[in-house]
Enzyme design. Structure first.
Site, mmCIF file in Angstrom:
data_model
loop_
_atom_site.group_PDB
_atom_site.id
_atom_site.type_symbol
_atom_site.label_atom_id
_atom_site.label_comp_id
_atom_site.label_asym_id
_atom_site.label_seq_id
_atom_site.Cartn_x
_atom_site.Cartn_y
_atom_site.Cartn_z
ATOM 1 N N TRP A 99 0.798 -1.024 0.159
ATOM 2 C CA TRP A 99 0.977 -0.157 0.042
ATOM 3 C C TRP A 99 0.629 1.222 0.267
ATOM 4 C CZ3 TRP A 99 -4.140 -1.597 -2.077
ATOM 5 C CH2 TRP A 99 -4.810 -2.358 -1.998
ATOM 6 N N ASP A 167 -1.849 6.692 6.285
ATOM 7 C CA ASP A 167 -3.181 5.295 5.618
ATOM 8 C C ASP A 167 -3.547 4.760 7.155
ATOM 9 O OD1 ASP A 167 -4.084 3.775 4.712
ATOM 10 O OD2 ASP A 167 -3.012 3.628 2.910
ATOM 11 N N LYS A 191 -12.199 -2.460 6.880
ATOM 12 C CA LYS A 191 -11.034 -3.125 7.437
ATOM 13 C C LYS A 191 -11.759 -3.274 8.671
ATOM 14 C CE LYS A 191 -8.365 -4.004 4.070
ATOM 15 N NZ LYS A 191 -7.542 -3.009 3.751
HETATM 16 C C1 LIG Z 1 -7.091 -2.216 1.977
HETATM 17 C C2 LIG Z 1 -5.858 -1.432 2.395
HETATM 18 C C3 LIG Z 1 -6.003 -0.111 1.067
HETATM 19 C C4 LIG Z 1 -6.780 0.007 0.056
HETATM 20 O O1 LIG Z 1 -7.943 0.078 0.355
HETATM 21 P P1 LIG Z 1 -9.152 0.332 -1.036
HETATM 22 O O2 LIG Z 1 -10.446 0.992 -0.182
HETATM 23 O O3 LIG Z 1 -9.380 -1.103 -1.931
HETATM 24 O O4 LIG Z 1 -8.509 1.424 -1.764
HETATM 25 C C5 LIG Z 1 -5.129 1.156 1.792
HETATM 26 N N1 LIG Z 1 -4.364 1.079 2.531
HETATM 27 C C6 LIG Z 1 -4.314 -0.244 3.727
HETATM 28 C C7 LIG Z 1 -2.888 0.079 5.094
HETATM 29 C C8 LIG Z 1 -4.973 -0.910 3.718
HETATM 30 O O5 LIG Z 1 -4.966 -2.346 4.137
#
Ligand SMILES: *Cc1c(COP(=O)(O)O)cnc(C)c1O
Length: 357
Positions: A99, A167, A191
């Protein structure tokens, strides 16, 4: 049969969230209409949006001067929205997994990117330490929890006077955060909050307006701040579900209590892994281990049994433990909604499997 849901995302939600969402799909807030078919401008939905925003602020103690947004596009859209809005000349990034790599790729479209630390040399199985963030960077970006690799930074980093962007897609609401240290926090909902489709962004208002490039309307945070996330049609259903989860979080005692439970769950599983003759963790430094995503494999001498264990666990209602293809083995995601009983079931399955081999 009741399932123990260890999927990494989309992932387990509280029964409270699922039941209330199911009810609202039939009849939303006594309107006689489904949540799927009401205007986002109806007073009932505006109330949902307002309460969801207020609860994020309350649970994370978001200070004045910040806006909480619910946007579409996933966390991945933030990989470009952040540099679009904040990168004037140069940004610093920490490279701790896929990511982060994706975020770095987007930032490079907008300016110079200084990758100040990376754990790529060991397939991202640790958190780099001892790096310095150049003080002339416009911001420093990191990923607090590396969902695929099971590493986590469980404290707020300090980048000096450089703006901090994080993030937090896979560990938001799993611990208290000092929001005042950050300029942007973002997290995809799927998540630890809601079904896929919404992204939470917490943004410091005075961090905006310092870049000269024109920004497309939809990608400009100021558009969404001004319109309370209602510039265009927001992801109505995921936001409704997010509100249910946020209410549940508050009722459970807030992020401090959730953190306590998450630590207890993770300790239980890591202890089983570390004391096993068959399994081993992929993240060796305990300080770097994620309490959200626990990654483990079978030791080399048992490697060929990995597939068999996935089936063995599935027969016990344990789903979603297959590791990401870039790590292999197993990954058990222990998000907030996962009860400790599910972790006990997994540990039991591991022990049983081990005794029978
Ligand atoms: C799942 C995830 C993403 C991507 O998320 P999307 O909503 O599918 O774009 C980005 N960063 C982290 C840390 C993730 O776990």
């Amino acid at each position: 049969m009741h399932k123990h849901n260890f999927y990494a995302g989309p992932s387990i939600l509280s029964q409270y969230t699922i039941k209330n969402t199911a009810e609202a799909v039939i009849d939303f807030a006594g309107t006689g209409l489904s949540i799927l078919e009401v205007s986002h401008r109806s007073k009932e939905f505006v109330a949902v949006m307002e309460e969801a925003r207020a609860l994020v602020k309350e649970l994370l103690e978001v200070p004045d001067g910040y806006s909480v947004l619910f946007l579409g596009g996933g966390a991945s859209l933030q990989f470009c929205m952040v540099p679009f809005n904040l990168l004037a000349r140069k940004a610093a990034y920490m490279e701790t997994g896929t990511w982060a790599v994706n975020a770095i790729k987007e930032a490079r479209l907008f300016g110079e990117v200084d990758v100040v630390a990376s754990s790529k040399d060991a397939n991202f199985n640790y958190i780099p330490k001892g790096f310095t963030v150049p003080q002339d960077a416009d911001y420093f970006h990191y990923t607090s929890n590396n969902t695929i690799y099971g590493t986590e930074i469980r404290h707020d980093l300090d980048a000096g006077k450089v703006r901090l962007v994080c993030d937090m897609s896979s560990d938001i609401f799993s611990r208290p955060v000092d929001v005042s240290k950050y300029d942007v926090i973002y997290a995809g909902a799927q998540k630890n909050l809601a079904p896929a489709g919404a992204t939470i962004v917490i943004v410091r208002e005075d961090a905006l307006g310092h870049v000269e490039r024109p920004i497309p309307t939809m990608l400009d945070y100021r558009t969404h701040i001004k319109k309370d996330s209602m510039f265009n049609t927001p992801p109505v259903l995921p936001i409704f579900s997010a509100l249910q989860t946020l209410r549940w979080y508050k009722e459970q005692g807030g992020v401090k209590e959730l953190e306590k439970r998450d630590i207890a769950k993770a300790d239980l599983l890591y202890e089983a892994i570390d004391s096993s003759r068959m399994f081993e963790g992929t993240v060796k430094d305990h300080a770097d281990r994620s309490i959200m995503n626990v990654c483990f494999v079978m030791k080399p001498e048992y490697k060929e049994l990995e597939k068999e264990f996935v089936d063995f666990a599935a027969a016990r209602g344990i789903v979603g433990i297959k590791g990401h293809r870039s790590v292999g083995g197993f990954r058990a995601s222990l998000y907030n909604a996962l009860p400790i009983e599910s972790v006990r079931a997994l540990v039991e399955a591991m022990n049983e499997f081990q005794s029978s081999h």
